[in-house]
Design an enzyme around this catalytic site. Structure first.
Site, short mmCIF file in Angstrom:
data_model
loop_
_atom_site.label_atom_id
_atom_site.label_comp_id
_atom_site.label_asym_id
_atom_site.label_seq_id
_atom_site.Cartn_x
_atom_site.Cartn_y
_atom_site.Cartn_z
N SER A 118 0.83 -1.21 0.00
CA SER A 118 0.00 0.00 0.00
C SER A 118 0.86 1.25 0.00
O SER A 118 1.98 1.26 0.55
CB SER A 118 -0.87 -0.02 1.26
N TYR A 142 -1.46 0.12 10.22
CA TYR A 142 -1.78 -0.52 8.93
C TYR A 142 -0.59 -0.39 7.97
O TYR A 142 -0.10 -1.39 7.42
CB TYR A 142 -3.05 0.09 8.32
N LYS A 146 2.18 -3.35 6.50
CA LYS A 146 2.50 -3.64 5.10
C LYS A 146 4.01 -3.54 4.85
O LYS A 146 4.58 -4.33 4.08
CB LYS A 146 1.73 -2.68 4.18
N1 UFG Z 1 -12.07 12.02 2.19
C1 UFG Z 1 -13.12 12.88 2.40
N2 UFG Z 1 -14.26 12.37 2.93
C2 UFG Z 1 -14.40 11.06 3.25
C3 UFG Z 1 -13.33 10.18 3.01
C4 UFG Z 1 -12.18 10.69 2.46
O1 UFG Z 1 -13.04 14.08 2.10
O2 UFG Z 1 -15.47 10.68 3.74
C5 UFG Z 1 -10.83 12.54 1.59
C6 UFG Z 1 -9.58 12.29 2.41
O3 UFG Z 1 -9.34 13.34 3.31
C7 UFG Z 1 -8.54 12.19 1.29
C8 UFG Z 1 -9.30 11.59 0.13
O4 UFG Z 1 -10.66 11.86 0.38
O5 UFG Z 1 -8.11 13.48 0.91
C9 UFG Z 1 -9.12 10.08 -0.02
O6 UFG Z 1 -9.43 9.44 1.21
P1 UFG Z 1 -9.69 7.86 1.30
O7 UFG Z 1 -10.15 7.57 2.69
O8 UFG Z 1 -10.54 7.44 0.18
O9 UFG Z 1 -8.27 7.25 1.03
P2 UFG Z 1 -6.86 7.52 1.78
O10 UFG Z 1 -6.01 8.26 0.81
O11 UFG Z 1 -7.00 8.08 3.11
O12 UFG Z 1 -6.41 6.03 2.02
C10 UFG Z 1 -6.25 5.09 0.98
C11 UFG Z 1 -6.70 3.72 1.45
C12 UFG Z 1 -5.86 3.27 2.61
C13 UFG Z 1 -4.42 3.34 2.26
C14 UFG Z 1 -4.06 4.69 1.70
C15 UFG Z 1 -2.68 4.70 1.18
O13 UFG Z 1 -8.07 3.77 1.83
O14 UFG Z 1 -6.18 1.93 2.94
O15 UFG Z 1 -4.92 5.04 0.62
O16 UFG Z 1 -2.28 5.98 0.86
F1 UFG Z 1 -3.67 3.12 3.35
#
Ligand code: UFG
Length: 326
Positions: A118, A142, A146
């Site tokens: 990841s 997490y 990994k």
């Molecule tokens: N976001 C929102 N609202 C939400 C969820 C997310 O605005 O309800 C934003 C977050 O702040 C971020 C973007 O959308 O800017 C993406 O968020 P995600 O939760 O979709 O994904 P992440 O980048 O946080 O995490 C993802 C995977 C993880 C992994 C990570 C690695 O979900 O499992 O990428 O970078 F660890």
């Protein structure tokens, strides 16, 4: 018998899409999944076995019965906040159990491993575009789990003579372009799934978690990769290993990103209606921007994106959500 591929977690979101690509190519698949988060109906090809990857007798039996020479390991806990709350559970499942599974596979004579890593291994990097050589400094259990798995693979491969590819996934989104399978309820939906759920009324609104980042519109930017392109990265990784490729780690992303607001705007265009939002505070630990440098996978695995199109990502996600919300 054609060499077999043991796919742990093959009933989950990414595992099932990859299984579809291999199934269509006529590969000999054995899907091992405990269905803790996966869905039986998402497995469309191969032999399905509901069971525990920590069941040594079962794993050894499957390897022998199906002439397995490759382990593809998707089965893992993936929820970042849960990993912070229950680190020992994450290290047990993602690290200790994985180490034992690898041990059984070595005993069974497996020659190749493809591992789901990841972008979380990078943590909050200084530069927003990361290469595989960017220092890995995970900021949650997490991501740490990994990274530990990558170290386990490196050391075990050296000692026991198998070869591996670890794929560092960026933000995986969208569903099978033919809509045979999709992304079903899971504990880690990701932004695109959340937007799709809000569109069909399963959620009241999309929480926008942070609007004061140093990005053009203030919301977080990520590199969203269509799940079918990620599935193809696994296909290419197996071809690479079969052709004698050496142990390697690859970023999986498109090399450019979209903000939360851009995702919502495109979803509204595809959906034809506005989608309710709510401005929320930042989530702890979120970087402003995280983009994959994908030169290595493009060059070495000859991987080529087929769905690098935000509209396709959102359309496939929305279509799936619509059909599954009736
Ligand atoms: N976001 C929102 N609202 C939400 C969820 C997310 O605005 O309800 C934003 C977050 O702040 C971020 C973007 O959308 O800017 C993406 O968020 P995600 O939760 O979709 O994904 P992440 O980048 O946080 O995490 C993802 C995977 C993880 C992994 C990570 C690695 O979900 O499992 O990428 O970078 F660890």
């Amino acid at each position: 018998m054609k060499p077999g591929i043991l796919v742990t977690g093959g009933a989950g979101y990414i595992g099932s899409h990859t299984g579809l690509h291999w199934g269509e190519a006529g590969e000999n698949l054995v899907i091992l999944d405990d269905l803790s988060t996966g869905h039986r109906e998402a497995v469309q090809y191969g032999k399905f076995v509901q069971g525990d990857m920590d069941d040594k007798a079962l794993v050894l039996d499957l390897i022998a019965q199906h002439n397995i020479d490759t382990l593809v390991h998707f089965a893992a806990k993936t929820c970042v906040p849960e990993s912070v709350a229950r680190p020992l559970h994450y290290y047990d499942n993602n690290v200790a159990k994985f180490g034992r599974l690898l041990d059984y596979c070595v005993e069974g004579g497996i020659k190749q491993v493809i591992f789901s890593s990841s972008a979380a291994v990078y943590g909050k990097p200084k530069e927003s575009e990361v290469t595989e050589n960017t220092p890995c400094e995970p900021i949650n259990p997490y991501g740490a789990s990994k990274l530990m798995d990558e170290v386990i693979l490196r050391d075990a491969a050296k000692a026991h003579g198998f070869r591996f590819v670890a794929l560092r996934y960026f933000n995986v989104a969208g569903c099978d372009v033919k809509q045979r399978i999709g992304r079903d309820n899971d504990d880690v939906p990701g932004l695109v799934k959340i937007v799709a759920e809000a569109a069909v009324g399963k959620r009241e609104y999309v929480p926008i978690t942070g609007t004061d980042y140093e990005t053009p519109d203030g919301t977080g930017i990520r590199d969203y990769i269509h799940v079918d392109d990620l599935a193809e990265a696994h296909v290419q990784a197996l071809t690479y290993l079969r052709e004698g490729g050496t142990n390697n780690i690859f970023n999986c992303g498109y090399g450019h990103g979209y903000s939360v607001r851009e995702i919502i705007q495109m979803a509204e265009k595809v959906w034809g209606k506005s989608i309710p939002i709510k401005i929320m505070p930042r989530r702890p630990g979120d970087p402003a921007c995280l983009i994959a440098n994908n030169e290595k996978i493009t060059e070495i695995l000859k991987w080529k994106a087929q769905h690098d199109d935000l509209e396709v990502i959102l359309k496939t996600a929305l279509d799936w959500e619509k059909r599954h919300s009736l």
